[in-house]
Enzyme design. Sequence first.
Site, PDB file in Angstrom:
ATOM      1  N   SER A 257       0.805  -1.221   0.000  1.00 44.01           N
ATOM      2  CA  SER A 257       0.000   0.000   0.000  1.00 44.01           C
ATOM      3  C   SER A 257       0.838   1.271   0.000  1.00 44.01           C
ATOM      4  O   SER A 257       0.337   2.333  -0.377  1.00 44.01           O
ATOM      5  CB  SER A 257      -0.930   0.011   1.220  1.00 44.01           C
ATOM      6  OG  SER A 257      -1.867  -1.035   1.141  1.00 44.01           O
ATOM      7  N   THR A 322      -1.317   4.393   3.556  1.00 46.14           N
ATOM      8  CA  THR A 322      -2.094   5.175   2.600  1.00 46.14           C
ATOM      9  C   THR A 322      -2.190   6.642   2.990  1.00 46.14           C
ATOM     10  O   THR A 322      -1.825   7.514   2.192  1.00 46.14           O
ATOM     11  CB  THR A 322      -3.485   4.552   2.410  1.00 46.14           C
ATOM     12  OG1 THR A 322      -3.336   3.214   1.930  1.00 46.14           O
ATOM     13  CG2 THR A 322      -4.320   5.362   1.445  1.00 46.14           C
ATOM     14  N   ASP A 483      -8.762  -4.095   3.848  1.00 49.61           N
ATOM     15  CA  ASP A 483      -7.462  -4.755   3.701  1.00 49.61           C
ATOM     16  C   ASP A 483      -7.094  -5.571   4.935  1.00 49.61           C
ATOM     17  O   ASP A 483      -6.648  -6.723   4.822  1.00 49.61           O
ATOM     18  CB  ASP A 483      -6.408  -3.681   3.445  1.00 49.61           C
ATOM     19  CG  ASP A 483      -4.999  -4.225   3.334  1.00 49.61           C
ATOM     20  OD1 ASP A 483      -4.656  -4.779   2.283  1.00 49.61           O
ATOM     21  OD2 ASP A 483      -4.235  -4.087   4.313  1.00 49.61           O
ATOM     22  N   HIS A 487      -6.377  -9.656   5.014  1.00 50.78           N
ATOM     23  CA  HIS A 487      -5.104 -10.218   5.473  1.00 50.78           C
ATOM     24  C   HIS A 487      -5.326 -11.329   6.502  1.00 50.78           C
ATOM     25  O   HIS A 487      -4.468 -12.191   6.685  1.00 50.78           O
ATOM     26  CB  HIS A 487      -4.228  -9.126   6.090  1.00 50.78           C
ATOM     27  CG  HIS A 487      -3.459  -8.325   5.086  1.00 50.78           C
ATOM     28  ND1 HIS A 487      -2.642  -8.903   4.145  1.00 50.78           N
ATOM     29  CD2 HIS A 487      -3.377  -6.984   4.884  1.00 50.78           C
ATOM     30  CE1 HIS A 487      -2.082  -7.947   3.401  1.00 50.78           C
ATOM     31  NE2 HIS A 487      -2.520  -6.787   3.825  1.00 50.78           N
ATOM     32  N   HIS A 606      -1.289  -9.670  -0.780  1.00 52.05           N
ATOM     33  CA  HIS A 606      -2.006  -8.890  -1.781  1.00 52.05           C
ATOM     34  C   HIS A 606      -2.053  -9.659  -3.095  1.00 52.05           C
ATOM     35  O   HIS A 606      -1.321 -10.630  -3.297  1.00 52.05           O
ATOM     36  CB  HIS A 606      -1.309  -7.552  -2.014  1.00 52.05           C
ATOM     37  CG  HIS A 606      -1.348  -6.645  -0.831  1.00 52.05           C
ATOM     38  ND1 HIS A 606      -0.550  -5.526  -0.716  1.00 52.05           N
ATOM     39  CD2 HIS A 606      -2.067  -6.684   0.317  1.00 52.05           C
ATOM     40  CE1 HIS A 606      -0.787  -4.917   0.430  1.00 52.05           C
ATOM     41  NE2 HIS A 606      -1.712  -5.608   1.076  1.00 52.05           N
TER      42      HIS A 606
END
Length: 794
Positions: A257, A322, A483, A487, A606
Amino acid sequence: MKMPRCVWCTGLVMLVMLHLSSAVIFPSPHPQETDKSYWYQLMRRELREARDRPTNIGKAKNVLFFLGDGMGVTVSTAGRILKGQKKGVSGEEGYLAWERFPNMALLKTYALDKQVPDSANTATAYLTGVKANYETLGVNGRVKVKDCDASLIPENRLDTILNWAQDAGKDTGNSYWYQLMRREIQEALERPRNTGMAKNIILFLGDGMGVTVSTAGRILKGQKKGVSGEEGYLVWERFPNMALLKTYNLDKQVPDSAGTATAYLTGVKANYGTLGVNGRVNEKDCDASLIPENRLDTILNWAQDAGKDTGVVTTSQVTHATPAALYAKSAFRKWLCDTRMIQDNATHCKDIARQLVEDKPGKNMKVIMGGGRQEMGAPHGGEEIVCDRTDGRNLVKEWKNDKQELGASHFYVTSTRQLRDLDVNNTDYLLGLFAERHTRQEVDRDHGLDGTPSLKEMTLTAINILKKNSQGFFLMVEGALIDKALHNNKPRRALEDLLQMEEAVEAALQEVDLEDTLVVVTADHSHSMTMAGYPPRGNDIFGITTNVYVTDGLPYTTLMFTTGHGYNYTWDGQKVSRPNLTGVDTGHKDYVTLAAVPLMKGEETHGGEDVAVYAAGPMGHLFHRLHEQTYVAHVMAYSACIGPYNNSCCRSRGIIPDAHVQVESNHGEHGGHSHMGHGNEDSHVDRRQKGEDNQAHKRHGHHCTHVRKDHTPTGSTHHREEPEHNNEMEKTPWKADVDFDSQKSTSGVLDHPKILRKYKMVAGASTLSAGHITVVLFTLMALGCRTLQGYNAL
């Protein structure tokens, strides 16, 4: 001495692995990719191609239809990489031929009776324009698999594009799918291009929200409303513009990210784990990150330099990858506080939390909301200590002192109650930290006044503070915990957070005017979650299914992962076994879905395939095909005439400036862009017109459209390439083109979620929003103007 067989096996495997590792690693990154100027020049060309792409509204004499059976987004991404690698380059930077076509869309593939389709029913859809049942061909939904009698009934048998091409065609009436797709084509034909200047920009980022995740989220949205879900849409899936983005980092096929956020916020690709720095900075290279020419400005800098107010809202720590990419220059995303930097011997660099409070552009943000009290040094307790400050500084207090010295009204809030008590009209700066680390996921969030506000509420508060600035604002909103849940192989948690982000998008659309506000929704990367076949239509998206080809006879969940700690296989010496899910609550928020490759808890990987981007508002039509992820920053800047495009926002002639770079680059030189007839800068610009544009460019010295204090160009902000339609266009509010009520029953044509908009066709139908696979067929029909009487009027 004779070596044991197992030793020989191990040695052989090691030799094979060494051979493969030396054979498959291709050179990357290319040296020029580490330069900011390279990416700026590349994206300037991409913008020019987007602006100048033609709209062919003529009649098609011939139609060629290519079908890659099973060629999903992941397969296409991998094929593109293989294409480059067969030429001796890394491959991620290249394109397949059709990925440079000027138009694209995503299609929904479900069968009438299955969530996951087969090739028979999908072919029926895109060749007849009518959805069908699993394993049926050329017949409508009244015909079930193996129902020979029903298939003989004339009204159940469908004509295809082949019939229409061979014959003059006939009007087949107002059947549901025909009417639905006619409307879809009509909307595409009448879709306007808003070429005005964006006063405001809102970027919504679904962390990890790849195409599979979005599809599952769309289905869950419908199922929570009591319908099957496949037929619905997420609100941004009805935006008028969309594209796909390549997400690789300079040094990784599958990104993180930090590198992706650097790409879409600075317009420059970066390395894995780095923030706000170019490709010359590798992970943890503190010294390289301090070199001025390696540090990048972001959309935040550009907006602030233009006099706009800025803010960020996230469900993660405000120092997480982010949001941090907006303001931080760091060689390692995990340098959230000074403690981790001490461990890495990097104390001569500044931690991310300090950069937020001490340095521009972070300290100038008017709104900061999320979690992260630990690394900010604010009083906290009760959670696992991950990055507690060693220096003892309270950065929240320092933030407040700084605003006090400015004489600005400022507030620090930690609960829903405090946020609601805020007087936004008398608030200049807001810092909201609602958790020690990340905020709670939506399924766990405390909805009470002493709990955490929703992403929707934080977003609305941010907009109401920022919109007070007459020069406009930039706001980024991140649905970060999608996210985190993925995970951990927990799809229920992820999809509930996705729907929470959708509520925030819907609320924001009600607060802004798309005439002067660009709204972009995208993801930074995908995940390894898959959607397996073949559950029946309307099956619980978290539920189980099976099929006749399952060798162990056990059911499995529709949603599964290729990696993660959900790995749960055993070996009894003869066969591999997996859990029997019969009677298991696979929809529980903490159910861990099965994974193929075992990883540590919370470390599911990812995915590396392309992600979608959706846009509405000024210059949103510049998103139109497969782009580099860096393109997002450049479109946002160009739409608002800021940053690299601040001196020449030439809407009256459509000139795209040189983006402050002199270096000419060609991505195609190392396996990159195949321009497919429109990569050439002159390819669809009349040369005489281009010559006039260049002369205008020189005459005005990059200032051909002068901007008043209110950031409204003195020239036309609604210029179209077919000026005879300008008056009609200016009478029609752009805001009406986005449908907010995007989830209704599809029991009848008039209930379809998108309502026809009364626009004149201007610069025509170039990109269809995500829609039914049947719209492909109807597009071909409309182009030919020879298939149905109803299309002769289009």
